[in-house]
Design an enzyme around this catalytic site. Structure first.
Site, PDB file in Angstrom:
ATOM      1  N   GLU A 123      55.477  42.566  68.808  1.00 47.54           N
ATOM      2  CA  GLU A 123      54.063  42.542  68.388  1.00 47.54           C
ATOM      3  C   GLU A 123      53.478  41.126  68.362  1.00 47.54           C
ATOM      4  O   GLU A 123      52.277  40.944  68.520  1.00 47.54           O
ATOM      5  CB  GLU A 123      53.878  43.220  67.019  1.00 47.54           C
ATOM      6  CG  GLU A 123      54.454  42.498  65.804  1.00 47.54           C
ATOM      7  CD  GLU A 123      55.925  42.840  65.531  1.00 47.54           C
ATOM      8  OE1 GLU A 123      56.645  43.201  66.482  1.00 47.54           O
ATOM      9  OE2 GLU A 123      56.353  42.705  64.364  1.00 47.54           O
ATOM     10  N   THR A 130      20.861  33.445  49.089  1.00 51.55           N
ATOM     11  CA  THR A 130      21.417  32.217  49.670  1.00 51.55           C
ATOM     12  C   THR A 130      22.025  31.291  48.618  1.00 51.55           C
ATOM     13  O   THR A 130      22.653  30.294  48.947  1.00 51.55           O
ATOM     14  CB  THR A 130      20.327  31.427  50.431  1.00 51.55           C
ATOM     15  OG1 THR A 130      19.361  30.984  49.482  1.00 51.55           O
ATOM     16  CG2 THR A 130      19.667  32.264  51.496  1.00 51.55           C
ATOM     17  N   LYS A 131      21.825  31.620  47.355  1.00 48.50           N
ATOM     18  CA  LYS A 131      22.267  30.715  46.276  1.00 48.50           C
ATOM     19  C   LYS A 131      23.770  30.413  46.316  1.00 48.50           C
ATOM     20  O   LYS A 131      24.168  29.244  46.183  1.00 48.50           O
ATOM     21  CB  LYS A 131      21.845  31.289  44.924  1.00 48.50           C
ATOM     22  CG  LYS A 131      21.991  30.317  43.768  1.00 48.50           C
ATOM     23  CD  LYS A 131      20.998  29.176  43.823  1.00 48.50           C
ATOM     24  CE  LYS A 131      19.714  29.523  43.107  1.00 48.50           C
ATOM     25  NZ  LYS A 131      18.651  28.541  43.381  1.00 48.50           N
ATOM     26  N   PRO A 132      24.647  31.440  46.490  1.00 44.99           N
ATOM     27  CA  PRO A 132      26.081  31.099  46.530  1.00 44.99           C
ATOM     28  C   PRO A 132      26.396  30.084  47.628  1.00 44.99           C
ATOM     29  O   PRO A 132      27.201  29.180  47.426  1.00 44.99           O
ATOM     30  CB  PRO A 132      26.756  32.446  46.818  1.00 44.99           C
ATOM     31  CG  PRO A 132      25.779  33.481  46.384  1.00 44.99           C
ATOM     32  CD  PRO A 132      24.427  32.886  46.605  1.00 44.99           C
ATOM     33  N   MET A 178      65.068  48.997  64.096  1.00 44.62           N
ATOM     34  CA  MET A 178      66.197  49.230  65.008  1.00 44.62           C
ATOM     35  C   MET A 178      67.484  49.355  64.188  1.00 44.62           C
ATOM     36  O   MET A 178      68.316  50.228  64.444  1.00 44.62           O
ATOM     37  CB  MET A 178      66.330  48.069  66.000  1.00 44.62           C
ATOM     38  CG  MET A 178      67.719  47.957  66.603  1.00 44.62           C
ATOM     39  SD  MET A 178      67.765  46.854  68.020  1.00 44.62           S
ATOM     40  CE  MET A 178      69.494  46.429  68.095  1.00 44.62           C
ATOM     41  N   GLU A 212      41.759  24.733  60.413  1.00 40.84           N
ATOM     42  CA  GLU A 212      41.223  25.583  59.357  1.00 40.84           C
ATOM     43  C   GLU A 212      41.889  25.204  58.039  1.00 40.84           C
ATOM     44  O   GLU A 212      43.111  25.065  57.979  1.00 40.84           O
ATOM     45  CB  GLU A 212      41.535  27.043  59.726  1.00 40.84           C
ATOM     46  CG  GLU A 212      41.066  28.019  58.688  1.00 40.84           C
ATOM     47  CD  GLU A 212      41.599  29.441  58.939  1.00 40.84           C
ATOM     48  OE1 GLU A 212      42.037  29.759  60.060  1.00 40.84           O
ATOM     49  OE2 GLU A 212      41.591  30.223  57.969  1.00 40.84           O
ATOM     50  N   LYS A 270      37.689  33.133  58.296  1.00 40.09           N
ATOM     51  CA  LYS A 270      37.745  31.780  58.867  1.00 40.09           C
ATOM     52  C   LYS A 270      38.651  31.763  60.091  1.00 40.09           C
ATOM     53  O   LYS A 270      38.377  31.095  61.078  1.00 40.09           O
ATOM     54  CB  LYS A 270      38.336  30.807  57.834  1.00 40.09           C
ATOM     55  CG  LYS A 270      37.313  30.172  56.949  1.00 40.09           C
ATOM     56  CD  LYS A 270      37.962  29.150  56.043  1.00 40.09           C
ATOM     57  CE  LYS A 270      39.014  29.796  55.204  1.00 40.09           C
ATOM     58  NZ  LYS A 270      39.625  29.166  54.139  1.00 40.09           N
ATOM     59  N   SER A 276      38.809  35.412  52.297  1.00 37.15           N
ATOM     60  CA  SER A 276      38.823  36.534  53.258  1.00 37.15           C
ATOM     61  C   SER A 276      37.498  36.723  53.993  1.00 37.15           C
ATOM     62  O   SER A 276      37.061  37.851  54.227  1.00 37.15           O
ATOM     63  CB  SER A 276      39.195  37.855  52.578  1.00 37.15           C
ATOM     64  OG  SER A 276      40.380  37.721  51.878  1.00 37.15           O
ATOM     65  N   LEU A 277      36.831  35.621  54.330  1.00 39.67           N
ATOM     66  CA  LEU A 277      35.558  35.757  55.044  1.00 39.67           C
ATOM     67  C   LEU A 277      35.754  35.788  56.559  1.00 39.67           C
ATOM     68  O   LEU A 277      34.825  36.028  57.308  1.00 39.67           O
ATOM     69  CB  LEU A 277      34.641  34.583  54.685  1.00 39.67           C
ATOM     70  CG  LEU A 277      33.996  34.635  53.317  1.00 39.67           C
ATOM     71  CD1 LEU A 277      33.162  33.384  53.091  1.00 39.67           C
ATOM     72  CD2 LEU A 277      33.124  35.868  53.175  1.00 39.67           C
ATOM     73  N   CYS A 282      63.073  45.530  64.746  1.00 41.77           N
ATOM     74  CA  CYS A 282      63.941  44.701  63.902  1.00 41.77           C
ATOM     75  C   CYS A 282      64.657  45.557  62.856  1.00 41.77           C
ATOM     76  O   CYS A 282      65.644  46.224  63.172  1.00 41.77           O
ATOM     77  CB  CYS A 282      63.124  43.564  63.286  1.00 41.77           C
ATOM     78  SG  CYS A 282      64.167  42.200  62.768  1.00 41.77           S
ATOM     79  N   HIS A 342      60.564  41.005  67.638  1.00 38.92           N
ATOM     80  CA  HIS A 342      59.211  41.450  67.253  1.00 38.92           C
ATOM     81  C   HIS A 342      58.262  41.326  68.442  1.00 38.92           C
ATOM     82  O   HIS A 342      57.585  40.292  68.581  1.00 38.92           O
ATOM     83  CB  HIS A 342      58.693  40.607  66.090  1.00 38.92           C
ATOM     84  CG  HIS A 342      59.412  40.837  64.808  1.00 38.92           C
ATOM     85  ND1 HIS A 342      58.979  41.756  63.880  1.00 38.92           N
ATOM     86  CD2 HIS A 342      60.551  40.300  64.320  1.00 38.92           C
ATOM     87  CE1 HIS A 342      59.821  41.757  62.854  1.00 38.92           C
ATOM     88  NE2 HIS A 342      60.792  40.887  63.094  1.00 38.92           N
TER      89      HIS A 342
HETATM   90  N1  GLN Z   1      66.143  42.468  56.996  1.00 37.87           N
HETATM   91  C1  GLN Z   1      66.602  42.504  58.355  1.00 37.87           C
HETATM   92  C2  GLN Z   1      67.309  41.218  58.735  1.00 37.87           C
HETATM   93  O1  GLN Z   1      67.134  40.210  58.102  1.00 37.87           O
HETATM   94  C3  GLN Z   1      65.455  42.767  59.305  1.00 37.87           C
HETATM   95  C4  GLN Z   1      64.441  41.675  59.337  1.00 37.87           C
HETATM   96  C5  GLN Z   1      63.142  42.080  59.994  1.00 37.87           C
HETATM   97  O2  GLN Z   1      62.846  43.249  60.137  1.00 37.87           O
HETATM   98  N2  GLN Z   1      62.333  41.108  60.353  1.00 37.87           N
HETATM   99  O3  GLN Z   1      68.028  41.211  59.685  1.00 37.87           O
END
Ligand code: GLN
Length: 540
Positions: A515, A187-189, A383, A139, A17, A14-15, A380, A513
């Site tokens: 996002e 610096t040792k680590p 909804m 990575e 990368k 968790s640095l 998803c 999604h």
């Molecule tokens: N579990 C739900 C499905 O498989 C919603 C999946 C999700 O939110 N990515 O349809």
């Protein structure tokens, strides 16, 4: 030929990368080069698709339908380069591939071994699907010294030997801790970690030192001396206030220049840091804020909703405000506490999810958002829960549910039977769980004169999906009669992709999604619009 940059990590995990690789990719790209980013993960799962977010954080989904490590999200957000299936491999994927070949008789007569069969296959993956790139940044997950990352390290060592040391650059990222008691930077680590790396034949060319405070020259000299790198190649990365500062700070430390000098090439363009400077300033100084409640099962682990948190911040960037996330564990949200938790928030978001646990809390929260005109975004699973809430309370289907939670006659959300991918018919299943969801980018058509078509300003959109269940289209008429509009559908009109509510200021559920496609430098319109609505609704 592409030049390869391998990024390993030492001392602790968790640095950052992923963020370092992503920032370097941005800088090289900005200097006029074509870059590709890849992640090699040492665990045995074929992909992270079946892992709980508690184990591995969010599962990031690419356009071409791969379920990948969340670092690929960082890569896309920082570089704008679309990640592909071929950009994430795991030990599991390599082994299943080698074992399949063994069963097919491809190694007939030979003893199949880690070296050379596994290591060769890893190298094939590293080279695979690379054509016009100037740089491929790979990575390596995990930390040097882990048993499971050894075959990967051996592979990159062999690989550099094959393509030539001058075409390969090794970057090692370590922790340089500050000891409060003695007021010293240690610096040792780092020395030990580099020693470990060298014992397997890899001499790092650049060492990136993650530190709480700036590393004084003396300590840099020490790292340079003991780790056998020039002083200019000891690069510090001091904790930044926002991740958007990372490309700026790596450039300040001349990481990109050192990389170009190593490969003996010149910058094609002047690096452009202006967009990062602008958003860093905005994120750090903006005085407006909106409070958004995220109600999910994995809220305790920050990485579980990484892209979502980022996309909300991007929505804030688009509206010149900070987004304050109020994370609420859905399991603990009882109907009686809804008012207490949600009265003061400006927007409510239910993210993707799986399984029955915590659903009643989510449904109660949606009910509250619907009745109190609070901007609501359901993603998803969110909804699907919004549809169940509406079916129970407006359509009076009291036992409305999803077949994800068991068989029922009132499944307004059901297992998807089939869908079309690249012209091929795919059948849904809930038996074989790995990689069998409807995954990746699919088109949706938007209904005219709806909130969603106002937001996207186009009729056809492509968004990334990851689901097995789907709102049952047969209920459409009943829902629409009561005011829930199916404002986006799959091109064959079979799969509801978007729902919204008539008469509510901002209530949207999306089966995809969004996002995954939001970027700090180009926020996703859905998040910009959601935050805008929340800003209007912000309680003082
Ligand atoms: N579990 C739900 C499905 O498989 C919603 C999946 C999700 O939110 N990515 O349809």
């Amino acid at each position: 030929m592409a030049r390869y940059i391998f990024v390993t990590g030492g001392v602790v995990s968790s640095l950052g990368k992923g963020l370092s690789s992503a920032s370097l990719a941005y800088l090289l790209q900005s200097r006029g080069y074509k870059v590709r980013l890849r992640k090699l993960d040492p665990y045995l799962n074929v992909d992270p698709g079946t892992m709980s977010p508690f184990q591995h954080g969010e599962v990031y989904v690419t356009d071409d339908g791969a379920e990948t490590d969340l670092d690929l999200g960082h890569y896309e957000r920082f570089s704008g380069i679309l990640a592909k299936k071929s950009d994430n491999i795991t030990t599991g994927k390599i082994y299943s591939d080698v074992l399949k070949r063994e069963r097919e008789g491809k190694y007939l007569g030979k003893t199949v071994q880690v070296i050379p069969h596994i290591t060769n296959r890893i190298q094939e993956f590293i080279k695979n699907d690379v054509s016009k790139e100037d740089f491929v940044i790979c990575e390596i997950g995990g930390t040097v010294g882990d048993i499971e990352s050894l075959p990967f390290l051996e592979s990159i060592r062999q690989f550099s030997n094959t393509i030539g040391r001058k075409n390969t650059l090794f970057i090692h990222l370590t922790l340089v801790p500050y000891m409060r008691a003695s007021d010293e930077i240690k610096t040792k680590p780092t020395q030990h970690s580099v020693k470990e790396l060298r014992s397997i034949g890899i001499q790092p060319d650049i060492i990136i030192c993650r530190s709480e405070r700036s590393i004084p020259l003396d300590q840099r000299k020490k790292i340079s001396l003991f780790c056998n790198v020039s002083i200019e190649d000891v690069i510090e990365t001091v904790d930044v206030k926002t991740i958007y500062e990372a490309p700026i700070s790596f450039n300040k430390e001349k990481l990109d220049l050192r990389v170009l000098e190593y490969f003996k090439i010149k910058s094609k363009k002047k690096v452009n840091l202006l967009p990062w400077k602008k958003i860093t300033k905005l994120v750090l100084t903006s005085r407006n804020k909106v409070d958004i409640a995220i109600i999910g099962k994995y809220v305790e682990l920050k990485d579980a909703y990484k892209s979502l948190d980022e996309a909300l911040t991007h929505g804030g960037i688009a509206n010149n405000c900070k987004v304050n996330l109020i994370r609420i564990e859905s399991d603990k949200l009882k109907a009686s506490q809804i008012k207490y938790y949600l009265s003061s928030v400006s927007g409510i978001l239910i993210p993707g999810g799986f399984g029955k646990r915590g659903t009643e809390g989510k449904i109660a929260a949606i009910n509250f958002a619907r009745k109190n005109n609070i901007p609501f975004l359901g993603i998803c699973f969110g909804m699907q829960m919004a549809v169940i809430e509406f079916a129970r309370n407006k359509l009076k289907i009291k036992n409305a549910t999803s077949s994800e939670f068991g068989s029922s006659k009132a499944s307004v959300v059901g297992l998807m039977n089939e869908w079309i991918k690249d012209g091929k018919l795919i059948k849904g299943t809930n038996k074989n769980l790995g990689g069998t969801m409807r995954l990746g980018s699919y088109e949706a058509r938007l209904k005219k004169d709806t909130l969603i078509s106002n937001i996207y300003k186009v009729q056809k959109i492509n968004e990334r999906h990851r689901h097995r269940y789907e709102v049952n289209i047969n209920f459409r008429k009943e829902f629409e009669k009561k005011g829930m509009i199916f404002s986006g559908l799959s091109p064959d009109n079979k799969l509801p992709e978007i729902i919204e509510l008539k008469g509510h200021p901002w209530f949207i559920g999306v089966q995809f999604h969004p996002e995954f496609k939001s970027r700090p430098l180009s926020p996703h319109p859905l998040f910009s619009s959601f935050i805008k609505a929340a800003k209007i609704n912000q309680k003082k």
